[in-house]
Structure formats: structure tokens, C-alpha cells
Scaffold this active site. Sequence first.
Site, PDB file in Angstrom:
ATOM      1  N   GLY A  82      15.420  14.468  21.460  1.00  0.00           N
ATOM      2  CA  GLY A  82      13.788  13.343  21.754  1.00  0.00           C
ATOM      3  C   GLY A  82      13.431  12.312  20.799  1.00  0.00           C
ATOM      4  O   GLY A  82      12.803  11.540  21.125  1.00  0.00           O
ATOM      5  N   ASP A  83      14.374  12.573  19.409  1.00  0.00           N
ATOM      6  CA  ASP A  83      13.827  11.644  18.113  1.00  0.00           C
ATOM      7  C   ASP A  83      13.734  10.226  19.169  1.00  0.00           C
ATOM      8  O   ASP A  83      13.496   9.335  18.636  1.00  0.00           O
ATOM      9  CB  ASP A  83      14.276  12.192  17.038  1.00  0.00           C
ATOM     10  CG  ASP A  83      14.269  13.067  16.635  1.00  0.00           C
ATOM     11  OD1 ASP A  83      12.905  13.935  16.501  1.00  0.00           O
ATOM     12  OD2 ASP A  83      14.870  13.797  16.188  1.00  0.00           O
TER      13      ASP A  83
END
Length: 310
Positions: free
Chosen positions: A253-254
Amino acid sequence: MILTITMNPSVDVAYPLERLVLDKVNRVPNARKTAGGKGLNVTRVLAEVGDQVLASGCLGGRLGDYIEDNLPENVESAFFRIAGETRNCVAILHDDGQQTEILEAGPTLSEQEAQDFLRHFEQLLDKTAVVVLSGSLPAGLPTDYYVRLVNLAQQAGRPVVLDCSGASLEAVLRSEHKPTVIKPNNDELSDLLGFEVTKDIDQLKTVLQDDLFAGIEWIVVSLGAGGAFAKHGDKFYRVTIPKIDVVNPVGSGDSTVAGIASAIFHQESDQDLLKKANVLGMLNAQEEMTGHVNMANYDKLYQQLKVEEV
């Protein structure tokens, strides 16, 4: 230059074990330690993509020194020093894919430190074009602290990519100061709206038009192996991704956030933004290290992604 903010960073410690035995000594032959926290994962990936990055947030004590000393060489550091000690976060990887995490709460910031960081942040905006705010807030900061940071960035005319959850995200959404991009997943949408949000396209279209999200230019919803669904203005997009061998999904996600920020910085099209973001998320999932991508595999995956307006 892209400014990344990690308010509650950590030294991430990974202990890979074939088997975790409780109430016994467990020896770890290959422990890994990295500068951690969602914003620092974003920072590493942006550096690997080749973008100029200015990393900031709050660091304290010897663990804070360790994080600053272990930033990528091509990342400029502008961290704000606090009196408290930066935290450790331990992940024990054991027994055929299980992961047990032990997360320290981290330091408590004083009211003076909270005010001083706002001034520090405001000064950094002069040398950056895009702002990324990622992760949890440390103790001592009010729930609406991200609202204040978004407000300062807006006053400076800087687009903001916000990746947080829970009360701090809700505080921003209910304020008059809106980030440019948010990247929730289904669970986070469900928590915000009080009912189950599925991966159904028609439901997602309806959900993202809720008044709670008014004023948000981009909403990118992660759907895991199902790809992503996105809203940009009044347009909706479905992103279909190829099947990949997942080694470690933590930090994907990052990495997606890094792709969004990079695309905004380079003023790329909607399709290119969504492709870049999702490719970087997949590349991270194929690596053992969190917040790391192998750019040698970028083009091959990029060509396999499908973005269609729906």
C-alpha cells in the site's frame, strides 16, 4: 521534490523463524532492521523510482539516529528532533507464513513539540511540490493534527496524498481542508461508513459519491488481488492486474502511495497514475523487504495492467 511525512516512525525489526516456540529461547540467524513507518516505506520506493525526496517527521533518541543514518543515499533528511525515543516494531515471521507483530506505542509529543513541528513543516513546503502524509499519529497529538498539516499545504498550493485511517482520517474528511488523494481499502471504507463495503463496482461507485468524500479529487481503493477501483473527479476507473507470486505484501500500500505521489509530481495522465501506482504495489509484494521495489521488472508488469473507465 516530494516531501514525505512520517509522524510516528520506527525501527522495523524482522525475525524470520521456521517455528516460533513459546516460553523457549528462539534464536534468529538472520534478523533484519530497517528504517520503518509508512512514510519511510514511501520514501524508499520514491528513491528507487528515481524521484527527489525530502523525508521528514519526528525522530528522537538513538533509534531516531539509526533511522536517519539508514535513509537511502539519495534522500534528503529534514526530520524534527523530539525529546522522546523513537519506537521499535518487531515482526516475527514464522510457521509457514504466519506473522506475529509486536508494536511499541512510541513517544509522546509535548504540546510545544506539536506546535514547533507545524512551523517546521510550513518551512519545508517552500522547497517541495507534492506532500505525502502517511501513517498513525504519535501520542500527544490531537486527532485533527493531519487537518492542520493539510491546511498548511493547501495554503502553499501543494497537493497532498494522505494515507491514514480511523479517527484521524475521519477528522480530515469532516473538515473543510481536503487532501488531493486518499487511498482507503474496503475495510477502512466500511469503518468510515458504518456498513460493509464490498468489491462490487456498482456499490463502490455509490459509496465514493457519499457526501463524506466531497472535495477529494482522487480516491484510490485497493482491492488486493482484485486490483483497484478509483474515482477522479466525476470519472471512475477499474484497474485489473495480473496474477503474481507474492513474497511479502506488507508495504505494498505504501508503494502504491509512492506511485500516486510520483505521478502527480510528474503530471501524468489518469491511466498512467493508476498503472504506476499499482505496478509499484505489486513489485513490493514480490520482494522480501518491506518498502522495496525491483525496477528491472517494472516495464513487464506495466504492460500487463489494464485501466478502463467504467
